[in-house]
Motif scaffolding. Structure first.
Motif, PDB file in Angstrom:
ATOM      1  N   ILE A 145     -38.300 109.249  29.997  1.00  0.00           N
ATOM      2  CA  ILE A 145     -37.832 110.325  30.873  1.00  0.00           C
ATOM      3  C   ILE A 145     -36.363 110.147  31.235  1.00  0.00           C
ATOM      4  CG2 ILE A 145     -38.092 111.238  33.245  1.00  0.00           C
ATOM      5  CD1 ILE A 145     -41.121 111.058  32.835  1.00  0.00           C
ATOM      6  N   THR A 146     -35.857 108.906  31.162  1.00  0.00           N
ATOM      7  CA  THR A 146     -34.434 108.678  31.454  1.00  0.00           C
ATOM      8  C   THR A 146     -33.536 109.396  30.438  1.00  0.00           C
ATOM      9  OG1 THR A 146     -34.344 106.632  30.144  1.00  0.00           O
ATOM     10  CG2 THR A 146     -34.910 106.419  32.478  1.00  0.00           C
ATOM     11  N   LEU A 147     -34.108 109.798  29.285  1.00  0.00           N
ATOM     12  CA  LEU A 147     -33.322 110.534  28.297  1.00  0.00           C
ATOM     13  C   LEU A 147     -32.822 111.862  28.869  1.00  0.00           C
ATOM     14  CD1 LEU A 147     -35.558 109.977  25.126  1.00  0.00           C
ATOM     15  CD2 LEU A 147     -33.363 108.881  25.622  1.00  0.00           C
ATOM     16  N   TYR A 148     -33.577 112.442  29.808  1.00  0.00           N
ATOM     17  CA  TYR A 148     -33.143 113.699  30.423  1.00  0.00           C
ATOM     18  C   TYR A 148     -31.819 113.528  31.162  1.00  0.00           C
ATOM     19  CZ  TYR A 148     -37.782 115.887  29.790  1.00  0.00           C
ATOM     20  OH  TYR A 148     -38.924 116.439  29.280  1.00  0.00           O
ATOM     21  N   ARG A 149     -31.632 112.353  31.762  1.00  0.00           N
ATOM     22  CA  ARG A 149     -30.451 112.140  32.596  1.00  0.00           C
ATOM     23  C   ARG A 149     -29.159 112.267  31.802  1.00  0.00           C
ATOM     24  NH1 ARG A 149     -32.910 106.764  35.414  1.00  0.00           N
ATOM     25  NH2 ARG A 149     -34.546 107.792  36.589  1.00  0.00           N
ATOM     26  N   LYS A 150     -29.220 111.929  30.521  1.00  0.00           N
ATOM     27  CA  LYS A 150     -28.019 112.001  29.698  1.00  0.00           C
ATOM     28  C   LYS A 150     -27.521 113.431  29.564  1.00  0.00           C
ATOM     29  CE  LYS A 150     -29.228 107.876  27.048  1.00  0.00           C
ATOM     30  NZ  LYS A 150     -29.548 107.317  25.724  1.00  0.00           N
ATOM     31  N   ASN A 151     -28.384 114.389  29.822  1.00  0.00           N
ATOM     32  CA  ASN A 151     -28.008 115.781  29.645  1.00  0.00           C
ATOM     33  C   ASN A 151     -27.533 116.433  30.938  1.00  0.00           C
ATOM     34  OD1 ASN A 151     -28.973 115.652  26.942  1.00  0.00           O
ATOM     35  ND2 ASN A 151     -31.047 115.806  27.724  1.00  0.00           N
ATOM     36  N   VAL A 152     -27.713 115.789  32.076  1.00  0.00           N
ATOM     37  CA  VAL A 152     -27.386 116.429  33.351  1.00  0.00           C
ATOM     38  C   VAL A 152     -26.285 115.706  34.104  1.00  0.00           C
ATOM     39  CG1 VAL A 152     -29.700 117.399  33.578  1.00  0.00           C
ATOM     40  CG2 VAL A 152     -29.229 115.156  34.559  1.00  0.00           C
ATOM     41  N   SER A 153     -25.856 114.559  33.661  1.00  0.00           N
ATOM     42  CA  SER A 153     -24.773 113.853  34.367  1.00  0.00           C
ATOM     43  C   SER A 153     -23.870 113.148  33.369  1.00  0.00           C
ATOM     44  CB  SER A 153     -25.366 112.844  35.354  1.00  0.00           C
ATOM     45  OG  SER A 153     -26.025 111.825  34.665  1.00  0.00           O
ATOM     46  N   LYS A 154     -22.613 113.025  33.762  1.00  0.00           N
ATOM     47  CA  LYS A 154     -21.685 112.304  32.895  1.00  0.00           C
ATOM     48  C   LYS A 154     -22.017 110.824  32.914  1.00  0.00           C
ATOM     49  CE  LYS A 154     -17.469 114.992  32.679  1.00  0.00           C
ATOM     50  NZ  LYS A 154     -17.456 114.937  31.223  1.00  0.00           N
ATOM     51  N   THR A 155     -21.994 110.209  31.760  1.00  0.00           N
ATOM     52  CA  THR A 155     -22.233 108.772  31.702  1.00  0.00           C
ATOM     53  C   THR A 155     -20.958 108.030  32.066  1.00  0.00           C
ATOM     54  OG1 THR A 155     -21.572 108.622  29.403  1.00  0.00           O
ATOM     55  CG2 THR A 155     -23.899 109.089  29.836  1.00  0.00           C
ATOM     56  N   LEU A 156     -21.118 106.754  32.339  1.00  0.00           N
ATOM     57  CA  LEU A 156     -19.952 105.924  32.658  1.00  0.00           C
ATOM     58  C   LEU A 156     -18.934 105.976  31.522  1.00  0.00           C
ATOM     59  CD1 LEU A 156     -18.556 103.760  34.389  1.00  0.00           C
ATOM     60  CD2 LEU A 156     -19.933 102.052  33.189  1.00  0.00           C
ATOM     61  N   GLU A 157     -19.416 105.945  30.286  1.00  0.00           N
ATOM     62  CA  GLU A 157     -18.517 105.937  29.139  1.00  0.00           C
ATOM     63  C   GLU A 157     -17.692 107.221  29.065  1.00  0.00           C
ATOM     64  OE1 GLU A 157     -21.695 105.141  29.051  1.00  0.00           O
ATOM     65  OE2 GLU A 157     -21.528 102.982  28.704  1.00  0.00           O
ATOM     66  N   ASP A 158     -18.302 108.360  29.436  1.00  0.00           N
ATOM     67  CA  ASP A 158     -17.582 109.636  29.400  1.00  0.00           C
ATOM     68  C   ASP A 158     -16.396 109.605  30.354  1.00  0.00           C
ATOM     69  OD1 ASP A 158     -19.342 110.700  27.578  1.00  0.00           O
ATOM     70  OD2 ASP A 158     -20.642 111.576  29.105  1.00  0.00           O
ATOM     71  N   ILE A 159     -16.643 109.101  31.575  1.00  0.00           N
ATOM     72  CA  ILE A 159     -15.581 109.078  32.581  1.00  0.00           C
ATOM     73  C   ILE A 159     -14.473 108.121  32.158  1.00  0.00           C
ATOM     74  CG2 ILE A 159     -15.032 108.567  34.992  1.00  0.00           C
ATOM     75  CD1 ILE A 159     -17.901 109.352  35.672  1.00  0.00           C
ATOM     76  N   LEU A 160     -14.868 106.965  31.640  1.00  0.00           N
ATOM     77  CA  LEU A 160     -13.879 105.980  31.199  1.00  0.00           C
ATOM     78  C   LEU A 160     -13.026 106.548  30.079  1.00  0.00           C
ATOM     79  CD1 LEU A 160     -16.021 102.721  31.204  1.00  0.00           C
ATOM     80  CD2 LEU A 160     -14.369 103.470  32.907  1.00  0.00           C
ATOM     81  N   GLN A 161     -13.657 107.291  29.180  1.00  0.00           N
ATOM     82  CA  GLN A 161     -12.910 107.873  28.064  1.00  0.00           C
ATOM     83  C   GLN A 161     -11.890 108.888  28.577  1.00  0.00           C
ATOM     84  OE1 GLN A 161     -13.188 106.687  25.060  1.00  0.00           O
ATOM     85  NE2 GLN A 161     -11.518 108.009  24.337  1.00  0.00           N
TER      86      GLN A 161
END
Length: 567
Positions: free
Chosen positions: A141-157
């Protein structure tokens, strides 16, 4: 699935004829699950009797459904989204494949026909139910979270490539995501370390530090300032160490307490954030990895109205967690419990907790002396470090108080001579100590990529790819069949365990009960080797043996046990 159904399937499967899971143990766990209104499945996995995937396969076979391990299955996003996240969480089910035959649906209860028919009606295709364990479904179910919030890697990039301005908003977002990501990855600590040209972010997961990201050095001071603001620390103080606390709300709407430590080092100010989630506070003796017999000895020790219960081991071995588990059991309205700690790890309602403070000369010894004037029934001393604290603690145990504390020793038996080194008379040690618990933490094999292999046992030595371990055959064959090739387990590494082969930790223990025979040896000033020998003769299981038992069950690896006990 209800407990009665689980019990019936296990009995029918024949697993309870196995020495690892005797029928008597199943009956005890079933009774406990019913009494505490808990899942029998959870108790079996928590006690390391059967691994999650193995128990799941048995139940799937018993119900007549196919078994699926979602953590080993690639799930397309468009398939996952067929079942809305809120429905997936509530009904404990995950869609994992859509094909010509229909929609394959992983369910914690595939026998729930109503849910199956509901999904078929909504989706308009045939549903093929599979059985998956609760834990596996929750991880998926944690796979859903990737679609609704920015991951740490996205912000760092964004920051690294300067796609956005490096302003206060970015720093706030970055610190928030560091906390959320640390909690999401079950980190115990987040390290923010300044170097000459960059800032290194590391998470401690299952006792091991992992490099997560590298940030531009120009962001470092802003990140530290943001953490200081959240922790109510002095933002203009850069040359002294500061300690504070903050809270944040996790993605599961859980309040997470964070203990903050900031110290000046050569490259700037380093911050270490200790995450103390509410879930981590829900520790119990059963969850720590204690075997049935050891747990009974511990319960017997703290059930006495006076005396000492000591938890021993090196830093980071889980000593304090064990004592907190005991305190949680003893915390009742009719008793007065007081603690003196450095630091206070968890705030527990109904308990008087005192923080050691060197600035006001509030030491363990002085705090303990003050506690004794507060009419306590039970006292928890965070650590016995010196002769003065040891003397007051022993005196308290001898005068009608139950004293819980921790001590730095290598094994349970060494605890007793260690107290003698602190100028405590042998007759006082013999009369006051009820039980000594020694422990280490070992990493648990990832259930998603667990794999069995055979290693050789020859001439009293276990031969592994990573070294040779000498073992007494009498001890080894308590837990393994009498063959030259031993069946053990390892994690092959996967995305679920971040390619480490391990997820989570458990304890390996030895519990020394101070019996009349042990008291005689204490009075005779015997060394730890003689005390250990006598305790083993009386039935004590050493940490190494407890580790072997967990290796045989597929809980951990032989390498982890070798590392933990330094054998």
């Amino acid at each position: 699935m209800d407990n009665t159904r689980i019990k019936f399937i296990l009995e029918e499967s024949g697993i309870t004829s196995d020495g690892i899971f005797p029928k008597k143990t199943l009956e005890q766990l079933f009774s406990e699950a019913e009494k505490k209104n808990r899942s029998l499945y959870d108790l079996i996995v928590e006690r390391d009797i059967l691994q999650d995937f193995y128990l799941g396969k048995i139940l799937a076979d018993g119900m007549g459904y196919q078994y699926i391990t979602l953590s080993r299955t690639k799930i397309l996003d468009e398939v996952l989204q067929i079942i809305p996240e809120i429905v997936a969480k509530k009904q404990k089910m995950v869609a994992f494949e859509l094909g010509p035959d229909g929609l394959k649906l992983a369910m914690a209860d595939p026998e729930n026909i109503e849910i199956k028919e509901f999904v078929e009606k909504k989706v308009g295709v045939k549903v093929i139910p599979y059985f998956a364990t609760d834990r596996d479904i929750n991880n998926a179910i944690t796979l859903y979270r990737k679609n609704v919030s920015k991951t740490l890697e996205d912000i760092l990039q964004e920051v690294v490539t300067l796609k956005v301005d490096i302003g206060e908003g970015v720093v706030v977002k970055l610190v928030d995501e560091l906390l959320l990501s640390g909690n999401r990855n079950k980190s115990s600590d987040i390290h923010i370390e300044p170097y000459e040209k960059n800032t290194l972010i590391r998470f401690r997961i299952d006792g091991v530090l992992h490099e997560i990201a590298t940030l531009p050095k120009k962001l470092h001071d802003q990140i530290i300032s943001r953490i200081k603001i959240l922790s109510k620390l002095k933002t203009d103080e850069h040359l002294s160490a500061q300690d504070g606390k903050l809270q944040f709300i996790s993605e599961d709407s859980e309040t997470v307490d964070v203990r903050v430590s900031i110290v000046p080092i050569v490259g700037g100010e380093k911050a270490v954030l200790r995450l103390l989630s509410a879930k981590a506070r829900q520790f119990s003796l059963e969850d720590l990895g204690l075997g049935m017999e050891d747990m009974e000895k511990v319960r017997k020790g703290f059930s006495k109205p006076w005396g000492m219960v000591l938890s021993t081991g090196p830093t980071g071995s889980g000593k304090t967690t064990t004592v907190y588990a005991v305190v949680k059991i003893l915390n009742r309205p009719e008793v007065n419990i007081a603690t003196i700690e450095d630091p206070v790890e968890y705030d527990i309602e109904g308990i008087n907790q005192i923080q050691v403070n060197s600035k006001t000369n509030l030491t363990f010894a002085k705090g303990l002396g003050s506690i004794l004037r507060q009419d306590p029934d039970i006292i928890f001393v965070g650590e016995i470090r010196d002769e003065e604290t040891a003397g007051i603690a022993i005196n308290a145990a001898m005068t009608g108080h139950l004293v819980l504390s921790t001590l730095h020793t290598n094994d349970a038996a060494t605890t007793l001579p260690r107290l003698a080194d602190m100028k405590i008379e042998p007759f006082l040690i013999a009369s006051s100590v009820n039980v000594a618990i020694a422990q280490r933490l070992v990493r648990k094999i990832c259930p998603s990529c667990i794999n069995s292999l055979e290693i050789e046992f020859k001439d009293g030595k276990i031969i592994t790819p990573n070294g040779v371990l000498a073992v007494d055959p009498k001890i080894l064959y308590k837990y393994f069949p009498k063959t030259k090739m031993l069946r053990v387990y390892e994690g092959k590494t996967c995305s679920v365990c971040k390619h480490t082969g391990y997820i989570g930790r458990t304890g390996i223990f030895e519990v020394l009960e101070v019996t009349p025979g042990i008291r005689e040896l204490i009075m005779a000033k015997s060394n730890s080797e003689i005390i250990t020998k006598r305790a083993v003769e009386e039935g004590m299981t050493t940490m190494f043996e407890d580790g072997l038992r967990k290796v045989a069950k597929g809980v951990t690896t032989i390498e982890e046990v070798m590392r933990a006990v330094k054998t």
